[in-house]
Write an enzyme that holds these catalytic residues in place. Sequence first.
Site, PDB file in Angstrom:
ATOM      1  CB  CYS A  53       6.112  64.980  54.239  1.00 12.87           C
ATOM      2  SG  CYS A  53       5.522  65.148  55.895  1.00 12.87           S
ATOM      3  CG  LEU A  54       1.087  68.144  52.925  1.00 10.18           C
ATOM      4  CD1 LEU A  54      -0.250  68.140  53.373  1.00 10.18           C
ATOM      5  CD2 LEU A  54       1.185  68.881  51.702  1.00 10.18           C
TER       6      LEU A  54
ATOM      7  CG  HIS B 204       3.702  62.938  60.333  1.00 10.80           C
ATOM      8  ND1 HIS B 204       4.739  63.715  60.225  1.00 10.80           N
ATOM      9  CD2 HIS B 204       3.344  62.719  59.069  1.00 10.80           C
ATOM     10  CE1 HIS B 204       5.010  64.161  59.098  1.00 10.80           C
ATOM     11  NE2 HIS B 204       4.253  63.393  58.350  1.00 10.80           N
TER      12      HIS B 204
ATOM     13  CG  HIS C 224       3.896  59.648  55.396  1.00  9.98           C
ATOM     14  ND1 HIS C 224       5.116  59.951  54.490  1.00  9.98           N
ATOM     15  CD2 HIS C 224       3.646  60.653  55.796  1.00  9.98           C
ATOM     16  CE1 HIS C 224       5.380  61.351  54.909  1.00  9.98           C
ATOM     17  NE2 HIS C 224       4.673  61.755  55.579  1.00  9.98           N
ATOM     18  CD  GLU C 225      -0.220  61.486  56.866  1.00 10.53           C
ATOM     19  OE1 GLU C 225       0.196  62.283  57.780  1.00 10.53           O
ATOM     20  OE2 GLU C 225       0.322  61.576  55.629  1.00 10.53           O
TER      21      GLU C 225
ATOM     22  CD  GLN D 222       2.354  66.463  58.480  1.00 10.50           C
ATOM     23  OE1 GLN D 222       1.360  65.687  58.404  1.00 10.50           O
ATOM     24  NE2 GLN D 222       3.064  66.743  57.650  1.00 10.50           N
TER      25      GLN D 222
ATOM     26  N   GLY E  12      -2.494  63.374  52.758  1.00  9.60           N
ATOM     27  CA  GLY E  12      -2.940  62.807  54.403  1.00  9.60           C
ATOM     28  C   GLY E  12      -1.914  63.881  55.429  1.00  9.60           C
TER      29      GLY E  12
HETATM   30 NI    NI Z   1       4.072  63.497  56.080  1.00 10.27          NI
END
Ligand code: NI
Length: 174
Positions: free
Chosen positions: A94-95, A140, A136-137, A51, A46
């Site tokens: 998380c990226l 953000h 989660h997304e 981000q 995701g």
């Molecule tokens: Ni994330």
Amino acid sequence: MALLNILNYPDKRLHKIAKPVDKVDAEVRRLMDDMLETMYKAPGIGLAAPQVGELKRVIVIDLAREDEKPQPLRMANPELIAVSDEDAVYNEGCLSLPEHYADVTRPAAIKVRYLDHENEIRELEADGLLATCIQHEMDHLEGILFVDHLTALKRNMILRKLLKAKKSQQPVSA
Ligand code: NI
């Protein structure tokens, strides 16, 4: 399509609130596709627009495994319209915080309304990993990272490890 640069915690831009898109036009569709390409490359399941430095309410998700056909989800202006009373715990990553994971508790099932890549309003019921990933997304978009769900003690432990890793990567100057 283009690869985008993923911002890393504790970049302040990750804590800003994203703005809704007026409609999903060619520009937003391109952002969605670039985000998907960036996410697949990372690799991740995701990615949210903040981000990659775009303060837009846009997220992409794909839970398909490497040996499966891609199942990309493109969402703009996602809204939770129902959440279950029951919670689920997942070990999240998380990226924007590579190689750090922690257990996060969230509603186990959700119903989300969003605009798809053709600007159509859609509703989706999700549970399991998909429900967690969507939440989660969506976090953000509010400037919230999964570490913000942890105790300050746990969050600081991760932050200290991150800063240490960064320091050791710097070239020695003489
Ligand atoms: Ni994330």
